[in-house]
Write a protein that holds these residues in place. Structure first.
Motif, PDB file in Angstrom:
ATOM      1  N   THR A 127       0.817  -1.223   0.000  1.00  0.00           N
ATOM      2  CA  THR A 127       0.000   0.000   0.000  1.00  0.00           C
ATOM      3  C   THR A 127       0.851   1.273   0.000  1.00  0.00           C
ATOM      4  OG1 THR A 127      -0.176  -0.174   2.404  1.00  0.00           O
ATOM      5  CG2 THR A 127      -2.007  -1.050   1.107  1.00  0.00           C
ATOM      6  N   TRP A 129       1.156   5.638   0.974  1.00  0.00           N
ATOM      7  CA  TRP A 129       1.028   6.353   2.246  1.00  0.00           C
ATOM      8  C   TRP A 129      -0.197   7.264   2.290  1.00  0.00           C
ATOM      9  CZ3 TRP A 129       0.924  11.142   0.428  1.00  0.00           C
ATOM     10  CH2 TRP A 129       1.717  11.465  -0.688  1.00  0.00           C
ATOM     11  N   LYS A 153       2.063  -5.155   3.414  1.00  0.00           N
ATOM     12  CA  LYS A 153       3.199  -4.269   3.682  1.00  0.00           C
ATOM     13  C   LYS A 153       2.769  -2.815   3.482  1.00  0.00           C
ATOM     14  CE  LYS A 153       6.250  -2.175   1.350  1.00  0.00           C
ATOM     15  NZ  LYS A 153       6.372  -0.951   2.168  1.00  0.00           N
ATOM     16  N   GLU A 156       6.380   2.985   4.015  1.00  0.00           N
ATOM     17  CA  GLU A 156       7.377   3.271   5.061  1.00  0.00           C
ATOM     18  C   GLU A 156       6.935   4.427   5.964  1.00  0.00           C
ATOM     19  OE1 GLU A 156       7.876   2.427   1.961  1.00  0.00           O
ATOM     20  OE2 GLU A 156       9.896   1.687   1.566  1.00  0.00           O
ATOM     21  N   PHE A 204      -1.004  -4.173  -5.700  1.00  0.00           N
ATOM     22  CA  PHE A 204      -0.101  -3.040  -5.510  1.00  0.00           C
ATOM     23  C   PHE A 204      -0.857  -1.738  -5.734  1.00  0.00           C
ATOM     24  CE2 PHE A 204       2.453   0.352  -7.297  1.00  0.00           C
ATOM     25  CZ  PHE A 204       3.448   0.478  -6.357  1.00  0.00           C
ATOM     26  N   GLY A 206       0.073   2.328  -5.684  1.00  0.00           N
ATOM     27  CA  GLY A 206       1.183   3.261  -5.553  1.00  0.00           C
ATOM     28  C   GLY A 206       1.440   3.957  -6.868  1.00  0.00           C
ATOM     29  N   VAL A 210       6.573   2.575  -9.954  1.00  0.00           N
ATOM     30  CA  VAL A 210       6.837   1.326  -9.219  1.00  0.00           C
ATOM     31  C   VAL A 210       5.884   0.232  -9.697  1.00  0.00           C
ATOM     32  CG1 VAL A 210       6.988   0.232  -6.938  1.00  0.00           C
ATOM     33  CG2 VAL A 210       7.758   2.586  -7.228  1.00  0.00           C
ATOM     34  N   ARG A 213       7.287  -1.676 -12.427  1.00  0.00           N
ATOM     35  CA  ARG A 213       8.331  -2.609 -11.965  1.00  0.00           C
ATOM     36  C   ARG A 213       7.676  -3.873 -11.379  1.00  0.00           C
ATOM     37  NH1 ARG A 213      11.917   0.385  -7.932  1.00  0.00           N
ATOM     38  NH2 ARG A 213      11.421   2.133  -9.280  1.00  0.00           N
ATOM     39  N   GLU A 228      -3.214  -0.446  -8.789  1.00  0.00           N
ATOM     40  CA  GLU A 228      -3.957   0.815  -8.644  1.00  0.00           C
ATOM     41  C   GLU A 228      -2.910   1.914  -8.608  1.00  0.00           C
ATOM     42  OE1 GLU A 228      -7.055   1.137  -8.866  1.00  0.00           O
ATOM     43  OE2 GLU A 228      -8.040  -0.675  -8.142  1.00  0.00           O
ATOM     44  N   LEU A 229      -2.840   2.715  -9.680  1.00  0.00           N
ATOM     45  CA  LEU A 229      -1.691   3.603  -9.844  1.00  0.00           C
ATOM     46  C   LEU A 229      -2.108   5.089  -9.854  1.00  0.00           C
ATOM     47  CD1 LEU A 229       0.012   1.285 -12.488  1.00  0.00           C
ATOM     48  CD2 LEU A 229       0.259   1.233  -9.999  1.00  0.00           C
ATOM     49  N   GLY A 230      -1.368   5.885 -10.568  1.00  0.00           N
ATOM     50  CA  GLY A 230      -1.555   7.336 -10.482  1.00  0.00           C
ATOM     51  C   GLY A 230      -2.766   7.857 -11.243  1.00  0.00           C
ATOM     52  N   GLY A 231      -2.990   9.158 -11.125  1.00  0.00           N
ATOM     53  CA  GLY A 231      -4.106   9.787 -11.813  1.00  0.00           C
ATOM     54  C   GLY A 231      -3.815  11.253 -12.134  1.00  0.00           C
ATOM     55  N   CYS A 262      -5.307   9.787  -5.274  1.00  0.00           N
ATOM     56  CA  CYS A 262      -5.164   9.333  -6.661  1.00  0.00           C
ATOM     57  C   CYS A 262      -6.341   9.794  -7.509  1.00  0.00           C
ATOM     58  CB  CYS A 262      -5.031   7.820  -6.695  1.00  0.00           C
ATOM     59  SG  CYS A 262      -6.317   7.003  -5.765  1.00  0.00           S
ATOM     60  N   PHE A 356       0.275  15.347  -6.869  1.00  0.00           N
ATOM     61  CA  PHE A 356      -0.096  14.662  -5.627  1.00  0.00           C
ATOM     62  C   PHE A 356      -0.017  15.595  -4.421  1.00  0.00           C
ATOM     63  CE2 PHE A 356      -0.309  10.463  -3.314  1.00  0.00           C
ATOM     64  CZ  PHE A 356      -1.426  10.033  -4.006  1.00  0.00           C
ATOM     65  N   PHE A 420     -13.911  -0.147  -8.527  1.00  0.00           N
ATOM     66  CA  PHE A 420     -12.974   0.984  -8.563  1.00  0.00           C
ATOM     67  C   PHE A 420     -11.677   0.545  -9.227  1.00  0.00           C
ATOM     68  CE2 PHE A 420      -9.400   3.256  -6.589  1.00  0.00           C
ATOM     69  CZ  PHE A 420      -9.732   4.540  -6.968  1.00  0.00           C
TER      70      PHE A 420
HETATM   71  P1  NAD Z   1       5.155   4.345  -4.223  1.00  0.00           P
HETATM   72  O1  NAD Z   1       4.984   3.688  -5.539  1.00  0.00           O
HETATM   73  O2  NAD Z   1       6.392   5.093  -3.968  1.00  0.00           O
HETATM   74  O3  NAD Z   1       5.035   3.267  -3.056  1.00  0.00           O
HETATM   75  C1  NAD Z   1       3.912   2.453  -2.901  1.00  0.00           C
HETATM   76  C2  NAD Z   1       4.305   1.204  -2.129  1.00  0.00           C
HETATM   77  O4  NAD Z   1       5.207   0.444  -2.919  1.00  0.00           O
HETATM   78  C3  NAD Z   1       5.018   1.464  -0.805  1.00  0.00           C
HETATM   79  O5  NAD Z   1       4.565   0.551   0.172  1.00  0.00           O
HETATM   80  C4  NAD Z   1       6.467   1.196  -1.160  1.00  0.00           C
HETATM   81  O6  NAD Z   1       7.233   0.782  -0.053  1.00  0.00           O
HETATM   82  C5  NAD Z   1       6.316   0.061  -2.156  1.00  0.00           C
HETATM   83  N1  NAD Z   1       7.456  -0.145  -3.051  1.00  0.00           N
HETATM   84  C6  NAD Z   1       8.396   0.754  -3.427  1.00  0.00           C
HETATM   85  N2  NAD Z   1       9.309   0.165  -4.231  1.00  0.00           N
HETATM   86  C7  NAD Z   1       8.929  -1.117  -4.374  1.00  0.00           C
HETATM   87  C8  NAD Z   1       9.476  -2.226  -5.089  1.00  0.00           C
HETATM   88  N3  NAD Z   1      10.577  -2.132  -5.820  1.00  0.00           N
HETATM   89  N4  NAD Z   1       8.813  -3.396  -5.038  1.00  0.00           N
HETATM   90  C9  NAD Z   1       7.674  -3.514  -4.319  1.00  0.00           C
HETATM   91  N5  NAD Z   1       7.142  -2.515  -3.600  1.00  0.00           N
HETATM   92  C10 NAD Z   1       7.750  -1.316  -3.646  1.00  0.00           C
HETATM   93  O7  NAD Z   1       3.852   5.257  -4.047  1.00  0.00           O
HETATM   94  P2  NAD Z   1       3.518   6.294  -2.861  1.00  0.00           P
HETATM   95  O8  NAD Z   1       4.389   7.480  -3.054  1.00  0.00           O
HETATM   96  O9  NAD Z   1       3.515   5.582  -1.544  1.00  0.00           O
HETATM   97  O10 NAD Z   1       1.993   6.642  -3.185  1.00  0.00           O
HETATM   98  C11 NAD Z   1       1.617   7.632  -4.058  1.00  0.00           C
HETATM   99  C12 NAD Z   1       1.164   7.047  -5.378  1.00  0.00           C
HETATM  100  O11 NAD Z   1       0.142   6.081  -5.173  1.00  0.00           O
HETATM  101  C13 NAD Z   1       0.549   8.064  -6.308  1.00  0.00           C
HETATM  102  O12 NAD Z   1       1.029   7.888  -7.625  1.00  0.00           O
HETATM  103  C14 NAD Z   1      -0.944   7.747  -6.259  1.00  0.00           C
HETATM  104  O13 NAD Z   1      -1.674   8.139  -7.387  1.00  0.00           O
HETATM  105  C15 NAD Z   1      -0.921   6.284  -6.107  1.00  0.00           C
HETATM  106  N6  NAD Z   1      -2.201   5.819  -5.567  1.00  0.00           N
HETATM  107  C16 NAD Z   1      -3.079   5.155  -6.390  1.00  0.00           C
HETATM  108  C17 NAD Z   1      -4.319   4.751  -5.908  1.00  0.00           C
HETATM  109  C18 NAD Z   1      -5.319   4.029  -6.773  1.00  0.00           C
HETATM  110  O14 NAD Z   1      -6.207   3.400  -6.221  1.00  0.00           O
HETATM  111  N7  NAD Z   1      -5.210   4.086  -8.088  1.00  0.00           N
HETATM  112  C19 NAD Z   1      -4.645   4.994  -4.579  1.00  0.00           C
HETATM  113  C20 NAD Z   1      -3.737   5.671  -3.792  1.00  0.00           C
HETATM  114  C21 NAD Z   1      -2.505   6.063  -4.279  1.00  0.00           C
END
Ligand code: NAD
Length: 451
Positions: A127, A129, A153, A156, A204, A206, A210, A213, A228-231, A262, A356, A420
């Protein structure tokens, strides 16, 4: 390794959280594997009862969870209470699922054909933050309901409410090892979820960077992923809309959670003929947004989550053509006033990049076709709003915008009972809604001949 949590509203150190190693992650996955087998073999009613007990434990803990989120993430207390209650609701909703994973009976010649929805095994949930406990629940609850074990997980910077949910699961009597929360680095614990063969799916949430990856890594084992990624969502205001209401509500579609959402409608597209009247009303609304100490009931927007993030958001001030700003407290804490920028064109970083944070960019358009084209001029496709009094236009534009979650004359937030997820680079797969448990199963087909 450990990480010291800092209260984003005061800059004070809160506590230090130990980070798990690869070996500890492997141990957790082994325990989850063994717990999952027993969990899947239970009577569906008993699994449902266990989830209901977990829901009651969260319900009794709403205030504690909310206060933890205020201190760890800077969320306003009222919002944090909503988030904790939402986790309870997600648990209640999916506690019905173990007894309703029905499968199908398909008409075939010479016998019967039935399908089973088998659990996958161990699911890893990673997840971000920005909404730590709600986003975690969208992954772990339907996964558990479908008969899987989960290792979660959290990010951080914001692990505390997730760790608390792990304790509540134990208190509620969930089997040992079935739902484990392990704090740690993405590159250590998160990466191990991707490489460990006993983790059968990774959910995932974030950044898109990432997420790519994760998807590449998962390919090695054809591991299931939900991403579930960016927007960079658009709030489209047509001239025939209730412009007053559109302007009054627009700040809350992008500045809530300090823009760390997001689904933030961070591009406002306004039909040129009503641009001036919209901007006049919007300025008043933005200046009325209450950015303040998140412990106060009256606060609408708190600080940004971390000093590093404040720096990254602040860097956009130099790139933006700023129209006006709201206000924010001064002094310690990661404060940033709501900011409205005027678009410098479709390639303006404020029009293309997911900041963001509490910065929104306004861009004029001429007609419906122009609005749709600009709304879709992004690699993302998560959310969006359409303001018009013309029902036909609302329908046409909702169908034409490439985005997973749209609302007309409103800015609906996520509902646990509706699906969603994102189009394009905003993600892959869907969470929530009635089908979510199915996304944590394999469909097995069995034919039994009549003779
Ligand atoms: P991030 O990608 O930096 O981190 C997200 C998670 O991934 C953290 O727990 C991090 O520790 C983990 N991570 C980092 N590197 C990794 C690796 N190599 N392998 C596996 N896990 C790894 O994102 P963030 O800065 O914590 O969150 C902000 C982002 O999340 C924004 O882009 C936002 O749009 C997105 N987001 C999307 C949704 C959605 O539902 N679409 C919801 C909330 C947030």
């Amino acid at each position: 390794m450990s990480y010291t949590i800092i209260n984003p509203a005061t800059g004070e150190e809160m506590e230090t959280v130990e980070h798990a190693t690869v070996e500890e992650t492997d141990d957790a996955i082994a325990r989850a594997k063994s717990a999952q087998k027993k969990w899947a073999a239970l009577n569906p009613f008993d699994r449902a009862e266990a989830l209901r007990a977990f829901a009651r434990a969260v319900e009794d803990d709403v205030e504690t969870l909310a206060l933890l989120e205020v201190r760890n993430s800077g969320h306003p207390i009222e919002q944090a209470r909503w988030e904790a209650t939402h986790v309870r609701n997600v648990l209640d909703y999916y506690s019905a699922a173990p007894e309703r994973l029905l499968g199908k009976q398909i008409p075939v010649a010479g016998g019967i054909d039935v399908t089973f929805n088998d659990p996958l095994g161990v699911v890893g949930v990673i997840t971000p933050w920005n909404f730590p406990m709600t986003i975690a629940s969208w992954g772990f609850v339907p996964a558990l309901a479908a008969g899987n074990a989960v290792v979660l997980k959290p990010a951080e910077w914001t692990p505390l409410t997730s760790l608390r949910l792990g304790e509540l699961a134990t208190q509620a009597g969930l089997p040992d090892g079935l739902f484990q929360v392990i704090a740690g680095r993405g590159s250590v614990v998160g990466d191990r979820f991707i490489t460990h063969p006993d983790v059968r799916k990774v959910v995932f949430t974030g950044s898109t960077e990432v997420g790519k990856r994760v998807m590449k890594g998962a390919a090695d084992q054809i591991k299931r992923v939900t991403l579930e990624l960016g927007g960079k969502s658009a709030n489209i205001v047509f001239a025939d809309a209730d412009v007053e209401k559109a302007a009054a509500t627009a700040p809350y579609s992008v500045f809530e959670n300090a823009g760390q959402d997001c689904c933030a409608r961070s591009r406002i597209l306004v039909q040129r003929s009503v641009l001036d009247s919209f901007m006049e009303r919007f300025e008043t609304a933005v200046k009325n947004v209450v950015v303040d100490d998140p412990t106060k009931d009256s606060t609408e927007v708190g600080p940004l989550v971390h000093r590093t993030h404040l720096e990254s958001v602040s860097a956009y001030l130099d790139k933006a053509d700023i129209a006006f700003r709201g206000s924010a407290p001064e002094g310690p804490g990661n404060w940033f006033a709501p900011t409205v920028a005027l678009s410098r064109g479709l390639n303006d970083p404020c029009m293309t990049e997911e900041i963001f944070g509490p910065i929104v960019t306004v861009h004029p358009f001429d007609d419906e076709a122009d609005a749709v084209e600009i709304a879709n001029a992004t690699e993302f496709g998560l959310s969006g709003s359409i303001w018009t009094r013309d029902v036909g236009r609302a329908l046409r534009v909702s169908r034409a915008v490439e985005s997973g979650n749209l609302s007309v004359n409103s800015h609906s937030s996520v509902r646990y009972n509706t699906p969603f997820g994102g189009f394009k680079q905003s993600g892959l797969g869907r969470e929530l809604g009635p089908d979510a448990p199915l996304h944590f199963t394999e469909e097995k087909n069995v034919f039994i001949p009549a003779d």
